[in-house]
Design a protein around this motif. Structure first.
Motif, mmCIF file in Angstrom:
data_model
loop_
_atom_site.group_PDB
_atom_site.id
_atom_site.type_symbol
_atom_site.label_atom_id
_atom_site.label_comp_id
_atom_site.label_asym_id
_atom_site.label_seq_id
_atom_site.Cartn_x
_atom_site.Cartn_y
_atom_site.Cartn_z
ATOM 1 N N TYR A 48 -7.016 -14.767 52.196
ATOM 2 C CA TYR A 48 -8.209 -13.678 51.929
ATOM 3 C C TYR A 48 -8.972 -13.283 52.093
ATOM 4 C CZ TYR A 48 -12.433 -13.195 49.550
ATOM 5 O OH TYR A 48 -14.303 -12.743 49.115
ATOM 6 N N GLU A 49 -8.644 -13.357 53.587
ATOM 7 C CA GLU A 49 -9.720 -12.250 55.014
ATOM 8 C C GLU A 49 -8.404 -11.019 55.014
ATOM 9 O OE1 GLU A 49 -12.036 -12.449 56.332
ATOM 10 O OE2 GLU A 49 -13.034 -14.080 55.280
ATOM 11 N N TRP A 50 -6.872 -11.997 54.943
ATOM 12 C CA TRP A 50 -6.077 -10.550 54.606
ATOM 13 C C TRP A 50 -6.188 -9.517 53.960
ATOM 14 C CZ3 TRP A 50 -2.645 -10.090 51.203
ATOM 15 C CH2 TRP A 50 -0.909 -9.253 51.678
ATOM 16 N N TRP A 51 -6.356 -9.830 52.965
ATOM 17 C CA TRP A 51 -6.517 -8.750 51.784
ATOM 18 C C TRP A 51 -7.721 -7.755 52.130
ATOM 19 C CZ3 TRP A 51 -3.515 -6.555 48.553
ATOM 20 C CH2 TRP A 51 -3.918 -5.479 47.959
ATOM 21 N N ALA A 77 -7.704 -8.378 42.993
ATOM 22 C CA ALA A 77 -6.683 -9.107 43.944
ATOM 23 C C ALA A 77 -7.892 -9.572 44.944
ATOM 24 C CB ALA A 77 -6.105 -8.276 44.602
ATOM 25 N N LEU A 78 -8.379 -9.121 44.626
ATOM 26 C CA LEU A 78 -10.087 -9.916 45.815
ATOM 27 C C LEU A 78 -9.987 -11.208 44.479
ATOM 28 C CD1 LEU A 78 -11.586 -9.754 48.977
ATOM 29 C CD2 LEU A 78 -13.402 -8.999 46.668
ATOM 30 N N CYS A 79 -10.301 -10.704 43.325
ATOM 31 C CA CYS A 79 -10.950 -12.026 42.873
ATOM 32 C C CYS A 79 -9.984 -13.606 43.023
ATOM 33 C CB CYS A 79 -11.259 -12.064 41.920
ATOM 34 S SG CYS A 79 -12.786 -10.849 41.333
ATOM 35 N N ALA A 80 -8.492 -12.778 43.011
ATOM 36 C CA ALA A 80 -7.421 -13.770 42.585
ATOM 37 C C ALA A 80 -7.069 -14.518 44.522
ATOM 38 C CB ALA A 80 -6.195 -12.638 42.458
ATOM 39 N N TYR A 81 -7.368 -13.652 45.136
ATOM 40 C CA TYR A 81 -7.156 -14.304 45.944
ATOM 41 C C TYR A 81 -8.268 -15.321 46.862
ATOM 42 C CZ TYR A 81 -2.803 -11.662 47.346
ATOM 43 O OH TYR A 81 -1.612 -10.914 47.361
ATOM 44 N N GLY A 82 -9.481 -14.733 46.429
ATOM 45 C CA GLY A 82 -10.400 -16.015 46.553
ATOM 46 C C GLY A 82 -10.115 -17.471 45.317
ATOM 47 N N LEU A 83 -9.983 -16.983 44.328
ATOM 48 C CA LEU A 83 -9.610 -18.368 43.811
ATOM 49 C C LEU A 83 -8.420 -19.020 44.138
ATOM 50 C CD1 LEU A 83 -9.902 -16.797 40.111
ATOM 51 C CD2 LEU A 83 -11.906 -18.397 41.272
ATOM 52 N N LYS A 84 -7.498 -18.462 44.391
ATOM 53 C CA LYS A 84 -6.120 -19.024 45.497
ATOM 54 C C LYS A 84 -7.100 -20.379 46.664
ATOM 55 C CE LYS A 84 -2.380 -15.385 43.960
ATOM 56 N NZ LYS A 84 -1.957 -16.244 43.444
ATOM 57 N N CYS A 85 -7.453 -19.241 47.207
ATOM 58 C CA CYS A 85 -7.875 -20.026 48.398
ATOM 59 C C CYS A 85 -9.194 -20.860 48.521
ATOM 60 C CB CYS A 85 -8.313 -19.101 49.678
ATOM 61 S SG CYS A 85 -7.279 -17.969 49.612
ATOM 62 N N GLY A 86 -9.739 -21.251 47.081
ATOM 63 C CA GLY A 86 -11.162 -21.462 46.672
ATOM 64 C C GLY A 86 -12.354 -21.734 47.732
ATOM 65 N N ILE A 87 -12.819 -20.211 48.083
ATOM 66 C CA ILE A 87 -13.630 -19.165 48.288
ATOM 67 C C ILE A 87 -14.831 -19.515 46.864
ATOM 68 C CG2 ILE A 87 -14.745 -17.142 48.891
ATOM 69 C CD1 ILE A 87 -12.586 -18.467 51.059
ATOM 70 N N SER A 88 -15.057 -19.157 47.065
ATOM 71 C CA SER A 88 -16.796 -19.920 46.337
ATOM 72 C C SER A 88 -16.887 -18.183 45.873
ATOM 73 C CB SER A 88 -18.230 -19.791 46.623
ATOM 74 O OG SER A 88 -18.593 -18.782 47.488
ATOM 75 N N LYS A 93 -15.142 -9.250 36.252
ATOM 76 C CA LYS A 93 -14.675 -9.801 35.333
ATOM 77 C C LYS A 93 -13.952 -11.067 35.053
ATOM 78 C CE LYS A 93 -18.204 -6.904 32.475
ATOM 79 N NZ LYS A 93 -17.436 -6.179 31.174
ATOM 80 N N ALA A 94 -12.940 -10.757 35.820
ATOM 81 C CA ALA A 94 -11.777 -11.248 36.373
ATOM 82 C C ALA A 94 -12.283 -13.261 36.635
ATOM 83 C CB ALA A 94 -10.894 -10.916 37.471
ATOM 84 N N LEU A 95 -13.391 -13.083 37.549
ATOM 85 C CA LEU A 95 -13.669 -15.002 37.577
ATOM 86 C C LEU A 95 -13.365 -14.980 36.619
ATOM 87 C CD1 LEU A 95 -15.905 -13.303 40.850
ATOM 88 C CD2 LEU A 95 -13.331 -14.389 40.940
ATOM 89 N N LYS A 96 -14.460 -14.572 35.065
ATOM 90 C CA LYS A 96 -14.509 -15.864 34.165
ATOM 91 C C LYS A 96 -12.852 -15.906 32.833
ATOM 92 C CE LYS A 96 -18.752 -16.936 35.434
ATOM 93 N NZ LYS A 96 -19.340 -17.980 35.832
ATOM 94 N N ALA A 97 -12.761 -14.727 32.758
ATOM 95 C CA ALA A 97 -11.644 -14.361 32.676
ATOM 96 C C ALA A 97 -10.603 -15.859 32.399
ATOM 97 C CB ALA A 97 -10.764 -13.024 32.391
ATOM 98 N N ASP A 98 -9.972 -16.245 31.175
ATOM 99 C CA ASP A 98 -9.322 -16.992 31.274
ATOM 100 C C ASP A 98 -9.462 -18.005 31.879
ATOM 101 O OD1 ASP A 98 -7.743 -14.904 29.366
ATOM 102 O OD2 ASP A 98 -6.817 -14.751 31.304
ATOM 103 N N ASN A 99 -10.299 -18.908 32.050
ATOM 104 C CA ASN A 99 -10.571 -20.039 32.526
ATOM 105 C C ASN A 99 -10.336 -20.052 34.431
ATOM 106 O OD1 ASN A 99 -12.223 -21.531 30.645
ATOM 107 N ND2 ASN A 99 -10.436 -21.774 29.436
ATOM 108 N N LYS A 100 -10.351 -18.915 34.605
ATOM 109 C CA LYS A 100 -10.275 -17.989 36.076
ATOM 110 C C LYS A 100 -8.547 -18.951 36.386
ATOM 111 C CE LYS A 100 -13.983 -20.248 38.018
ATOM 112 N NZ LYS A 100 -14.779 -20.794 39.124
ATOM 113 N N LEU A 101 -7.570 -18.247 34.754
ATOM 114 C CA LEU A 101 -6.614 -18.937 35.313
ATOM 115 C C LEU A 101 -5.861 -17.265 36.209
ATOM 116 C CD1 LEU A 101 -5.274 -20.308 31.866
ATOM 117 C CD2 LEU A 101 -5.493 -21.292 34.291
#
Length: 445
Positions: free
Chosen positions: A271-274, A293-304, A340-348
């Motif tokens: 996440y920090e790399w991105w 992409a920040l949202c995607a990496y954050g979700l991948k890394c368990g960031i709140s 809005k990507a954080l809420k879309a598709d149940n975070k898929l």
């Protein structure tokens, strides 16, 4: 355009030609889709709205004359413009930006002499044009076609957007198949005095094969177009499944949630790399998707979510400073929309946003992990073999996957004899499935 003999058509004439009478819903539950017209509103100027346009086309008037109205060449089920609701594709529309007078002349000449495939309509968008290639038959937007259609459209964009058609040939805007375009009759980027106009170039309608054939050396495999997605039938009745899998029944049948995809939590360093990439490598054309992409990496890394949002807005000033066109500012509304990507598709998003997708959309080069040509499973098998050999040789081996998770859960239970799995998940950050798996092992011990 008029001097060249290409007539201008009204917004209603354009959309009626694109969606012939009877192709849209005329009565409730007749099985046909509708258009979704979107009114985009910048921050502080009202709420973005979406309008359902049925076969009467009456609701087109909601976006004709609007300052920022979008309509994709697609029909949808439901009331929102989402790819889950997408039904049929009626045209392939290509956006060519930064088109000057000479570039327009070049395009018209190439359409005339057959160098480029002649579109059905050419639509002015302010500082560019949209080339609409109407399809002979609408294409069903099955999920297994998405990658193929996106690949074909990208090849077509790169074919049309070049050094003869655009002042900026090296910056093609690679848009997806679900992209909306400024509504004919709405305002262009240049304002109310320069509405979006449609000019009829031909009566031609095409197949996707025709479009592929117009692209030299195009390698896109269109055989998937004849295949429908395969569905395996369950041997259980719905009633039996409800009894055996109540949680699944509640989520998938009652609540209608999409199927969950497997994922794992990555190291926060990713996440920090991105975040560093956003500051150092993101340019105009990739700013919006860099936040996604920040949202995607954050979700991948368990960031709140709260931290992801804070970080996203912290980049606003920097991303806006990259602006090189007064009609293309990066605003707080852009960040809000990307989030809005954080809420879309149940975070898929965390599983759908692949390295290739992020690289393509943000224009930031992301080298793949080096496995020396091995598949992931082969690479992991080799790593486990090396680990086992080191253990046999008496070397101290750190790490090792699942056994470490089991040990963490065991040690936590020892320190918290009255603790629950939920408490363990919160304290350790280990996934729910992993905690429950090793929790029962701990009880057996």
């Amino acid at each position: 355009m008029l001097e060249r003999g290409f007539p201008e058509v009204s917004p209603h004439e354009f959309y009626r030609d694109l969606f012939p009478e009877g192709s849209l819903q005329s009565a409730e539950h007749d099985g046909k889709g509708n258009l979704i017209a979107t009114q985009i509103r910048p921050s502080g100027k009202g709420r973005t709205k979406q309008w359902v346009v049925d076969d009467s086309l009456n609701m087109l008037d909601k976006v004709i004359g609007d300052e920022f109205g979008l309509i994709p060449p697609i029909t949808f089920y439901g009331k929102t413009h989402t790819k889950q609701n997408a039904h049929e594709l009626y045209a392939v529309a290509i956006d060519i930006d930064y088109v000057g007078k000479q570039q327009l002349k070049n395009l018209l000449k190439q359409f005339g002499n057959g160098v480029q495939l002649r579109p059905t309509y050419l639509v002015s968008s302010g500082k560019g044009v949209h080339a609409y290639y109407f399809l002979k038959e609408p294409v069903q937007l099955y999920h297994n076609l998405e990658d193929t259609l996106a690949e074909l459209k990208e090849a077509f964009i790169r074919r049309l957007w070049n050094d003869t058609s655009s002042i900026r040939p090296d910056s093609p805007d690679i848009t997806g198949i679900y992209q909306g375009f400024r509504c004919v009759g709405s305002q262009s980027k240049l304002g109310a005095d320069f509405p979006v106009k449609a000019y009829k170039m031909s009566d031609n309608r095409y197949t996707l094969e025709d479009i592929k054939d117009s692209i030299p050396n195009c390698k896109v495999d269109l055989s998937v177009l004849t295949e429908k997605p395969k569905k395996e039938k369950s041997k259980l009745s719905l009633g039996e499944a409800k009894k055996l899998y109540p949680e699944w029944y509640q989520e998938r049948v009652v609540e209608g949630r999409p199927k969950k995809k497997g994922t794992w939590v990555c190291n926060e360093a990713l996440y920090e790399w991105w975040k560093n990439k956003i500051f150092t490598e993101v340019k105009v054309g990739g700013r919006y998707f860099s936040i996604m992409a920040l949202c995607a990496y954050g979700l991948k890394c368990g960031i709140s979510e709260r931290r992801i949002r804070q970080d996203a807005y912290s980049f606003l000033e920097h991303l806006e400073s990259l602006t090189d066109d007064e009609d293309n500012h990066f605003t707080r509304e852009d960040v809000k929309d990307a989030l809005k990507a954080l809420k879309a598709d149940n975070k898929l998003l965390s599983t759908m946003a692949s390295r290739e997708w992020i690289e393509k959309q943000t224009k930031v080069v992301i080298p793949p992990n080096k496995r020396n040509g091995r598949k992931q499973e082969q690479h992991l098998q080799l790593a486990r073999g090396i680990r086992a050999l080191k253990e046999q040789m008496g070397e101290n081996v750190v790490g090792g996957g699942r056994p470490d998770k089991a040990k963490i859960v065991e040690e936590w239970r020892t320190a918290h004899p009255e603790g629950t799995p939920k408490d363990c998940i919160a304290d350790t950050g280990i996934s729910k499935n992993t905690v429950y798996k090793w929790w029962s092992v701990g009880e057996a011990l």
